[in-house]
Design a protein around this motif. Sequence first.
Motif, PDB file in Angstrom:
ATOM      1  N   VAL A   1     -32.995   5.849  -3.945  1.00 16.76           N
ATOM      2  CA  VAL A   1     -33.673   6.274  -2.720  1.00 16.76           C
ATOM      3  C   VAL A   1     -35.183   6.061  -2.860  1.00 16.76           C
ATOM      4  O   VAL A   1     -35.836   5.562  -1.947  1.00 16.76           O
ATOM      5  N   LEU A   2     -35.719   6.419  -4.029  1.00 13.64           N
ATOM      6  CA  LEU A   2     -37.148   6.223  -4.252  1.00 13.64           C
ATOM      7  C   LEU A   2     -37.508   4.744  -4.230  1.00 13.64           C
ATOM      8  O   LEU A   2     -38.573   4.359  -3.719  1.00 13.64           O
ATOM      9  N   ASP A   3     -36.633   3.900  -4.760  1.00 14.93           N
ATOM     10  CA  ASP A   3     -36.866   2.449  -4.702  1.00 14.93           C
ATOM     11  C   ASP A   3     -36.911   1.980  -3.256  1.00 14.93           C
ATOM     12  O   ASP A   3     -37.745   1.137  -2.881  1.00 14.93           O
ATOM     13  N   ASP A   4     -36.011   2.527  -2.427  1.00 14.88           N
ATOM     14  CA  ASP A   4     -35.986   2.149  -1.012  1.00 14.88           C
ATOM     15  C   ASP A   4     -37.265   2.595  -0.300  1.00 14.88           C
ATOM     16  O   ASP A   4     -37.830   1.862   0.514  1.00 14.88           O
ATOM     17  N   ILE A   5     -37.708   3.824  -0.612  1.00 13.26           N
ATOM     18  CA  ILE A   5     -38.946   4.332  -0.002  1.00 13.26           C
ATOM     19  C   ILE A   5     -40.122   3.461  -0.413  1.00 13.26           C
ATOM     20  O   ILE A   5     -40.988   3.128   0.411  1.00 13.26           O
ATOM     21  N   ALA A   6     -40.148   3.056  -1.692  1.00 13.10           N
ATOM     22  CA  ALA A   6     -41.238   2.215  -2.195  1.00 13.10           C
ATOM     23  C   ALA A   6     -41.217   0.839  -1.549  1.00 13.10           C
ATOM     24  O   ALA A   6     -42.266   0.294  -1.174  1.00 13.10           O
ATOM     25  N   ALA A   7     -40.021   0.270  -1.395  1.00 15.47           N
ATOM     26  CA  ALA A   7     -39.903  -1.057  -0.776  1.00 15.47           C
ATOM     27  C   ALA A   7     -40.329  -0.995   0.692  1.00 15.47           C
ATOM     28  O   ALA A   7     -40.974  -1.922   1.206  1.00 15.47           O
ATOM     29  N   ASP A   8     -39.972   0.074   1.358  1.00 16.23           N
ATOM     30  CA  ASP A   8     -40.358   0.259   2.754  1.00 16.23           C
ATOM     31  C   ASP A   8     -41.877   0.334   2.878  1.00 16.23           C
ATOM     32  O   ASP A   8     -42.474  -0.277   3.775  1.00 16.23           O
ATOM     33  N   PHE A   9     -42.517   1.067   1.959  1.00 10.64           N
ATOM     34  CA  PHE A   9     -43.974   1.183   1.998  1.00 10.64           C
ATOM     35  C   PHE A   9     -44.631  -0.169   1.727  1.00 10.64           C
ATOM     36  O   PHE A   9     -45.565  -0.564   2.430  1.00 10.64           O
ATOM     37  N   GLU A  10     -44.134  -0.874   0.706  1.00 10.49           N
ATOM     38  CA  GLU A  10     -44.723  -2.176   0.358  1.00 10.49           C
ATOM     39  C   GLU A  10     -44.665  -3.117   1.556  1.00 10.49           C
ATOM     40  O   GLU A  10     -45.630  -3.845   1.837  1.00 10.49           O
ATOM     41  N   GLU A  11     -43.566  -3.099   2.275  1.00  7.54           N
ATOM     42  CA  GLU A  11     -43.417  -3.977   3.428  1.00  7.54           C
ATOM     43  C   GLU A  11     -44.380  -3.595   4.550  1.00  7.54           C
ATOM     44  O   GLU A  11     -44.805  -4.449   5.337  1.00  7.54           O
ATOM     45  N   SER A  12     -44.746  -2.316   4.614  1.00 11.97           N
ATOM     46  CA  SER A  12     -45.611  -1.835   5.701  1.00 11.97           C
ATOM     47  C   SER A  12     -47.095  -2.011   5.402  1.00 11.97           C
ATOM     48  O   SER A  12     -47.930  -1.824   6.298  1.00 11.97           O
ATOM     49  N   MET A  13     -47.450  -2.345   4.155  1.00 14.40           N
ATOM     50  CA  MET A  13     -48.861  -2.414   3.777  1.00 14.40           C
ATOM     51  C   MET A  13     -49.609  -3.485   4.564  1.00 14.40           C
ATOM     52  O   MET A  13     -49.084  -4.575   4.808  1.00 14.40           O
ATOM     53  N   GLU A  14     -50.823  -3.150   4.947  1.00 17.96           N
ATOM     54  CA  GLU A  14     -51.650  -4.059   5.722  1.00 17.96           C
ATOM     55  C   GLU A  14     -52.852  -4.517   4.909  1.00 17.96           C
ATOM     56  O   GLU A  14     -53.433  -3.738   4.148  1.00 17.96           O
ATOM     57  N   SER A  15     -53.247  -5.749   5.107  1.00 17.04           N
ATOM     58  CA  SER A  15     -54.397  -6.302   4.410  1.00 17.04           C
ATOM     59  C   SER A  15     -55.675  -5.610   4.885  1.00 17.04           C
ATOM     60  O   SER A  15     -55.853  -5.351   6.082  1.00 17.04           O
ATOM     61  N   GLY A  16     -56.559  -5.307   3.932  1.00 23.94           N
ATOM     62  CA  GLY A  16     -57.848  -4.716   4.273  1.00 23.94           C
ATOM     63  C   GLY A  16     -57.818  -3.220   4.524  1.00 23.94           C
ATOM     64  O   GLY A  16     -58.847  -2.626   4.838  1.00 23.94           O
ATOM     65  N   VAL A  17     -56.650  -2.608   4.389  1.00 23.60           N
ATOM     66  CA  VAL A  17     -56.534  -1.156   4.570  1.00 23.60           C
ATOM     67  C   VAL A  17     -56.584  -0.472   3.209  1.00 23.60           C
ATOM     68  O   VAL A  17     -55.916  -0.900   2.262  1.00 23.60           O
ATOM     69  N   ARG A  18     -57.373   0.579   3.112  1.00 20.84           N
ATOM     70  CA  ARG A  18     -57.440   1.346   1.874  1.00 20.84           C
ATOM     71  C   ARG A  18     -56.452   2.513   1.954  1.00 20.84           C
ATOM     72  O   ARG A  18     -56.526   3.338   2.864  1.00 20.84           O
ATOM     73  N   TYR A  19     -55.544   2.532   1.004  1.00 21.10           N
ATOM     74  CA  TYR A  19     -54.503   3.559   0.969  1.00 21.10           C
ATOM     75  C   TYR A  19     -54.864   4.615  -0.059  1.00 21.10           C
ATOM     76  O   TYR A  19     -55.050   4.314  -1.240  1.00 21.10           O
ATOM     77  N   ILE A  20     -54.970   5.850   0.424  1.00 18.61           N
ATOM     78  CA  ILE A  20     -55.231   6.987  -0.452  1.00 18.61           C
ATOM     79  C   ILE A  20     -53.878   7.494  -0.934  1.00 18.61           C
ATOM     80  O   ILE A  20     -53.081   8.000  -0.144  1.00 18.61           O
ATOM     81  N   MET A  21     -53.600   7.330  -2.218  1.00 15.88           N
ATOM     82  CA  MET A  21     -52.297   7.660  -2.776  1.00 15.88           C
ATOM     83  C   MET A  21     -52.335   9.061  -3.369  1.00 15.88           C
ATOM     84  O   MET A  21     -53.003   9.318  -4.374  1.00 15.88           O
ATOM     85  N   GLY A  22     -51.631   9.988  -2.718  1.00 20.52           N
ATOM     86  CA  GLY A  22     -51.635  11.377  -3.139  1.00 20.52           C
ATOM     87  C   GLY A  22     -50.874  11.618  -4.423  1.00 20.52           C
ATOM     88  O   GLY A  22     -50.317  10.693  -5.035  1.00 20.52           O
ATOM     89  N   SER A  23     -50.835  12.878  -4.823  1.00 20.51           N
ATOM     90  CA  SER A  23     -50.173  13.238  -6.069  1.00 20.51           C
ATOM     91  C   SER A  23     -48.681  13.432  -5.859  1.00 20.51           C
ATOM     92  O   SER A  23     -48.201  13.512  -4.732  1.00 20.51           O
ATOM     93  N   GLY A  24     -47.940  13.509  -6.965  1.00 20.06           N
ATOM     94  CA  GLY A  24     -46.513  13.787  -6.892  1.00 20.06           C
ATOM     95  C   GLY A  24     -45.657  12.608  -7.317  1.00 20.06           C
ATOM     96  O   GLY A  24     -46.087  11.442  -7.303  1.00 20.06           O
ATOM     97  N   SER A  25     -44.432  12.920  -7.697  1.00 19.81           N
ATOM     98  CA  SER A  25     -43.542  11.909  -8.268  1.00 19.81           C
ATOM     99  C   SER A  25     -43.057  10.886  -7.238  1.00 19.81           C
ATOM    100  O   SER A  25     -42.773   9.736  -7.593  1.00 19.81           O
TER     101      SER A  25
END
Length: 369
Positions: A217-241
């Motif tokens: 499930v975590l792999d799926d969530i990560a893949a979904d996020f990677e696909e949604s990433m936009e060029s030139g956008v700064r992503y603030i990555m919060g804490s947690g597993s």
Amino acid sequence: MSFTLGLIINPFAGLGGSVALKGSDGADTVARALELGAQPRAQLRALTALEALKGLTFRLITWGGDMGELVAREAGFEPEVIGRQQGAVSTAGDTETAAMAMVEAGADLILFAGGDGTARNVCATLGTSCPVLGIPAGVKIHSGVYAITPGAAGEIAAMLIRGELVALDSGEVRDIDEEAFRAGQVRARYYGELLVPSEPRYVQHVKNGAREDEALVLDDIAADFEESMESGVRYIMGSGSTVAAIMDHLGIPNTLLGVDVIEDGELIASDCTARDLLTLTQGCAARIVITPIGGQGHLIGRGNQQLSPELLNRLGRSAFHVVATKTKLKLLAGRPLLIDSGDSAVDQALSGLVAVHTGYRDQVLYRIG
């Protein structure tokens, strides 16, 4: 006989949060936090709690100076000062002495502002001998003895002062090793129990640290996020597993218990302070990737005070990219996600429905309360 309310404030609670020190225990940590520009927040949060008590008739007892007296007077009350700290700077010993003195002075409820370390001090002295309730002001709050927000603490105290029926129950006191925490390891320990008002709407649950076997499930969530990433956008990555799983998927070093910033697949800054985040996002498109704390549901205000009200107000709820497994959401049993930024206006502005990414191209709408 009038209701007697005790008030204790740990003036340094939460001091290290905004400057990424992961805690405030110890004189050296306090000194370092102040050197980095951290601002005390416990008094302001206690003041918020006391706002709910205006117009009510009760006896307020407290400790001198910044351990309660000054805030009580600022809130418009005339407190009965029953003691003062021993040195120039308050210590854990002062908290313990104050707690015992308030019980001896007939306190019906003791409000204390702090974090897990403060709860430990109160627990070591009182156990379940007197009802208490924490005003959340610390960096790390794993214990189930705190209200979900300072305002909620005030609401519960008001209910009791008005004579409304409020059940009492025992709440666990838990704390972690701050040195291990700063090294990226969570070592939580059970220290005992306190007697707290049992009001599910207003009192937080013990942090659920159970590790789920949900790697796919975590792999799926990560893949979904990677696909949604936009060029030139700064992503603030919060804490947690959950966020850490995304960073691991991207092959980017991660601060498990801190906040990092990435852009175009590269690490821009790691273990950022609140000031760092304001600077790094000035004039830039930015998003905040966060996950709720298991069992509690807090998105903001527990272990991620680097996400300051100024930053949240600047970016707004539309910048949230919330990630969580459906199992984590189910454990909330319908309770809303929570934001306790330290600014009630910001918290209110961020309330409403938010999309939670629960898998690959899989989202659910969930309420921020």
